[in-house]
Design a protein around this motif. Structure first.
Motif, PDB file in Angstrom:
ATOM      1  N   LEU A  43      -3.794  19.710 -22.644  1.00  0.00           N
ATOM      2  CA  LEU A  43      -2.509  20.021 -22.002  1.00  0.00           C
ATOM      3  C   LEU A  43      -2.397  19.369 -20.625  1.00  0.00           C
ATOM      4  O   LEU A  43      -1.329  18.870 -20.251  1.00  0.00           O
ATOM      5  N   LEU A  44      -3.489  19.353 -19.870  1.00  0.00           N
ATOM      6  CA  LEU A  44      -3.468  18.697 -18.549  1.00  0.00           C
ATOM      7  C   LEU A  44      -3.266  17.193 -18.694  1.00  0.00           C
ATOM      8  O   LEU A  44      -2.544  16.572 -17.898  1.00  0.00           O
ATOM      9  N   ARG A  45      -3.869  16.602 -19.727  1.00  0.00           N
ATOM     10  CA  ARG A  45      -3.645  15.168 -19.990  1.00  0.00           C
ATOM     11  C   ARG A  45      -2.171  14.924 -20.323  1.00  0.00           C
ATOM     12  O   ARG A  45      -1.583  13.947 -19.872  1.00  0.00           O
ATOM     13  N   ALA A  46      -1.602  15.803 -21.144  1.00  0.00           N
ATOM     14  CA  ALA A  46      -0.198  15.664 -21.542  1.00  0.00           C
ATOM     15  C   ALA A  46       0.729  15.753 -20.334  1.00  0.00           C
ATOM     16  O   ALA A  46       1.825  15.197 -20.342  1.00  0.00           O
ATOM     17  N   ARG A  47       0.268  16.431 -19.278  1.00  0.00           N
ATOM     18  CA  ARG A  47       1.058  16.549 -18.042  1.00  0.00           C
ATOM     19  C   ARG A  47       0.786  15.399 -17.079  1.00  0.00           C
ATOM     20  O   ARG A  47       1.235  15.435 -15.936  1.00  0.00           O
ATOM     21  N   GLY A  48       0.013  14.404 -17.535  1.00  0.00           N
ATOM     22  CA  GLY A  48      -0.166  13.203 -16.730  1.00  0.00           C
ATOM     23  C   GLY A  48      -1.493  13.047 -16.017  1.00  0.00           C
ATOM     24  O   GLY A  48      -1.701  12.051 -15.333  1.00  0.00           O
ATOM     25  N   MET A  49      -2.389  14.010 -16.163  1.00  0.00           N
ATOM     26  CA  MET A  49      -3.703  13.853 -15.518  1.00  0.00           C
ATOM     27  C   MET A  49      -4.549  12.893 -16.346  1.00  0.00           C
ATOM     28  O   MET A  49      -4.595  12.995 -17.563  1.00  0.00           O
ATOM     29  N   ASP A  50      -5.203  11.961 -15.686  1.00  0.00           N
ATOM     30  CA  ASP A  50      -6.039  10.975 -16.361  1.00  0.00           C
ATOM     31  C   ASP A  50      -7.468  11.506 -16.437  1.00  0.00           C
ATOM     32  O   ASP A  50      -8.342  11.103 -15.675  1.00  0.00           O
ATOM     33  N   ILE A  51      -7.693  12.418 -17.382  1.00  0.00           N
ATOM     34  CA  ILE A  51      -8.987  13.084 -17.534  1.00  0.00           C
ATOM     35  C   ILE A  51      -9.815  12.314 -18.554  1.00  0.00           C
ATOM     36  O   ILE A  51      -9.354  12.044 -19.661  1.00  0.00           O
ATOM     37  N   ILE A  52     -11.024  11.981 -18.159  1.00  0.00           N
ATOM     38  CA  ILE A  52     -11.956  11.284 -19.036  1.00  0.00           C
ATOM     39  C   ILE A  52     -12.963  12.306 -19.559  1.00  0.00           C
ATOM     40  O   ILE A  52     -13.501  13.106 -18.801  1.00  0.00           O
ATOM     41  N   SER A  53     -13.218  12.248 -20.853  1.00  0.00           N
ATOM     42  CA  SER A  53     -14.181  13.140 -21.486  1.00  0.00           C
ATOM     43  C   SER A  53     -15.393  12.324 -21.916  1.00  0.00           C
ATOM     44  O   SER A  53     -15.248  11.305 -22.590  1.00  0.00           O
ATOM     45  N   THR A  54     -16.572  12.750 -21.511  1.00  0.00           N
ATOM     46  CA  THR A  54     -17.811  12.094 -21.903  1.00  0.00           C
ATOM     47  C   THR A  54     -18.753  13.149 -22.458  1.00  0.00           C
ATOM     48  O   THR A  54     -18.517  14.352 -22.273  1.00  0.00           O
ATOM     49  N   PRO A  55     -19.837  12.739 -23.105  1.00  0.00           N
ATOM     50  CA  PRO A  55     -20.806  13.727 -23.590  1.00  0.00           C
ATOM     51  C   PRO A  55     -21.431  14.548 -22.454  1.00  0.00           C
ATOM     52  O   PRO A  55     -21.954  15.622 -22.674  1.00  0.00           O
ATOM     53  N   ARG A  56     -21.357  14.050 -21.223  1.00  0.00           N
ATOM     54  CA  ARG A  56     -21.940  14.753 -20.086  1.00  0.00           C
ATOM     55  C   ARG A  56     -20.897  15.505 -19.260  1.00  0.00           C
ATOM     56  O   ARG A  56     -21.217  16.017 -18.199  1.00  0.00           O
ATOM     57  N   GLY A  57     -19.657  15.562 -19.723  1.00  0.00           N
ATOM     58  CA  GLY A  57     -18.653  16.353 -19.033  1.00  0.00           C
ATOM     59  C   GLY A  57     -17.346  15.619 -18.778  1.00  0.00           C
ATOM     60  O   GLY A  57     -17.172  14.470 -19.154  1.00  0.00           O
ATOM     61  N   TYR A  58     -16.439  16.328 -18.126  1.00  0.00           N
ATOM     62  CA  TYR A  58     -15.106  15.813 -17.807  1.00  0.00           C
ATOM     63  C   TYR A  58     -15.057  15.326 -16.362  1.00  0.00           C
ATOM     64  O   TYR A  58     -15.721  15.877 -15.489  1.00  0.00           O
ATOM     65  N   TYR A  59     -14.230  14.318 -16.129  1.00  0.00           N
ATOM     66  CA  TYR A  59     -13.943  13.921 -14.761  1.00  0.00           C
ATOM     67  C   TYR A  59     -12.554  13.306 -14.716  1.00  0.00           C
ATOM     68  O   TYR A  59     -11.999  12.900 -15.736  1.00  0.00           O
ATOM     69  N   LEU A  60     -12.023  13.260 -13.527  1.00  0.00           N
ATOM     70  CA  LEU A  60     -10.691  12.714 -13.301  1.00  0.00           C
ATOM     71  C   LEU A  60     -10.828  11.251 -12.918  1.00  0.00           C
ATOM     72  O   LEU A  60     -11.565  10.913 -11.991  1.00  0.00           O
ATOM     73  N   LYS A  61     -10.153  10.396 -13.646  1.00  0.00           N
ATOM     74  CA  LYS A  61     -10.199   8.964 -13.349  1.00  0.00           C
ATOM     75  C   LYS A  61      -9.457   8.738 -12.038  1.00  0.00           C
ATOM     76  O   LYS A  61      -8.310   9.130 -11.879  1.00  0.00           O
ATOM     77  N   LYS A  62     -10.155   8.133 -11.114  1.00  0.00           N
ATOM     78  CA  LYS A  62      -9.563   7.873  -9.798  1.00  0.00           C
ATOM     79  C   LYS A  62      -9.198   6.402  -9.688  1.00  0.00           C
ATOM     80  O   LYS A  62      -9.770   5.563 -10.374  1.00  0.00           O
ATOM     81  N   GLU A  63      -8.234   6.116  -8.841  1.00  0.00           N
ATOM     82  CA  GLU A  63      -7.810   4.737  -8.642  1.00  0.00           C
ATOM     83  C   GLU A  63      -8.995   3.901  -8.185  1.00  0.00           C
ATOM     84  O   GLU A  63      -9.739   4.278  -7.291  1.00  0.00           O
ATOM     85  N   LYS A  64      -9.163   2.766  -8.823  1.00  0.00           N
ATOM     86  CA  LYS A  64     -10.298   1.915  -8.512  1.00  0.00           C
ATOM     87  C   LYS A  64      -9.879   0.749  -7.638  1.00  0.00           C
ATOM     88  O   LYS A  64      -8.876   0.109  -7.893  1.00  0.00           O
ATOM     89  N   LYS A  65     -10.680   0.477  -6.646  1.00  0.00           N
ATOM     90  CA  LYS A  65     -10.484  -0.702  -5.808  1.00  0.00           C
ATOM     91  C   LYS A  65     -11.781  -1.481  -5.894  1.00  0.00           C
ATOM     92  O   LYS A  65     -12.544  -1.565  -4.950  1.00  0.00           O
ATOM     93  N   ALA A  66     -12.046  -1.976  -7.086  1.00  0.00           N
ATOM     94  CA  ALA A  66     -13.325  -2.610  -7.333  1.00  0.00           C
ATOM     95  C   ALA A  66     -13.131  -3.841  -8.202  1.00  0.00           C
ATOM     96  O   ALA A  66     -12.024  -4.202  -8.557  1.00  0.00           O
ATOM     97  N   CYS A  67     -14.230  -4.425  -8.552  1.00  0.00           N
ATOM     98  CA  CYS A  67     -14.252  -5.600  -9.408  1.00  0.00           C
ATOM     99  C   CYS A  67     -14.527  -5.143 -10.837  1.00  0.00           C
ATOM    100  O   CYS A  67     -15.518  -4.462 -11.092  1.00  0.00           O
ATOM    101  N   LEU A  68     -13.642  -5.471 -11.751  1.00  0.00           N
ATOM    102  CA  LEU A  68     -13.795  -5.111 -13.160  1.00  0.00           C
ATOM    103  C   LEU A  68     -13.866  -6.375 -14.000  1.00  0.00           C
ATOM    104  O   LEU A  68     -13.072  -7.302 -13.789  1.00  0.00           O
ATOM    105  N   ARG A  69     -14.805  -6.417 -14.945  1.00  0.00           N
ATOM    106  CA  ARG A  69     -14.922  -7.548 -15.858  1.00  0.00           C
ATOM    107  C   ARG A  69     -15.312  -7.031 -17.242  1.00  0.00           C
ATOM    108  O   ARG A  69     -16.047  -6.055 -17.367  1.00  0.00           O
TER     109      ARG A  69
END
Length: 182
Positions: A43-69
């Motif tokens: 439900l929180l995702r449906a309301r626009g929160m960018d929640i990532i689910s992993t086998p080790r738990g949930y976290y909120l995806k934060k804006e990245k200012k990094a190098c991605l490849r």
């Protein structure tokens, strides 16, 4: 705690967390089952929160200012630990793994490996489960979305993967990374 308060509590915890939040821990804190937390996350995702689910738990995806490849690698099952460790030691975060399947197209697995401890944990789980890896279905060829803080760190990641012989050679053309058969 009613539904509205519980979701507000979870939202606040996600926004303030500097680590992954385990579903079982949230369920205990809120006095509900883990399945209720799974529904709250949806439900929180449906309301626009960018929640990532992993086998080790949930976290909120934060804006990245990094190098991605997107880096293309090829190795057998035994090369997995070397590859993951090389990336994180060079300063990289491994967000995912992707392979091409002839019927399904692109298949994706969320990894979020940020430390040597995460890499060791992944390899241990891989060995204990005996489950096939995604790369097993593609002859060992797969991609990782890798993040570093700087271009220099990304160069170190690429160098480290070359050193252990798992990087499929690449060419850079604009924003595209093209795979060439080494």
């Amino acid at each position: 705690m009613d539904n509205t308060r519980r979701r507000a509590y979870i939202k606040e915890k996600l926004e303030q967390a500097d680590h992954r939040l385990r579903g079982m821990d949230l369920a205990k804190e809120c006095g509900v089952s883990r399945q209720v937390i799974v529904g709250d996350m949806a439900l929180l995702r449906a309301r626009g929160m960018d929640i990532i689910s992993t086998p080790r738990g949930y976290y909120l995806k934060k804006e990245k200012k990094a190098c991605l490849r997107i880096l293309v690698c090829r190795h057998d099952r035994e090369g997995t630990g070397k590859e993951l460790t090389a990336i994180v030691r060079a300063g990289g975060i491994i967000h995912d793994v992707r392979v091409e399947h002839e019927i399904y197209g692109e298949l994706h697995g969320q990894l979020e490996i940020k430390s040597e401890e995460d890499a060791v944990s992944f390899v241990r789980a891989m060995q204990n489960s005996g489950s096939p890896l995604l790369s097993d279905i593609s002859g060992g060829i797969h991609t990782h979305l890798v993040e570093t803080k700087t271009e220099e760190e990304m160069a170190q990641v690429i160098h480290a993967l070359r050193e252990i012989g798992v990087l499929y050679e690449w060419l850079v053309t604009g924003d595209w990374w093209l795979v060439t058969d080494a």
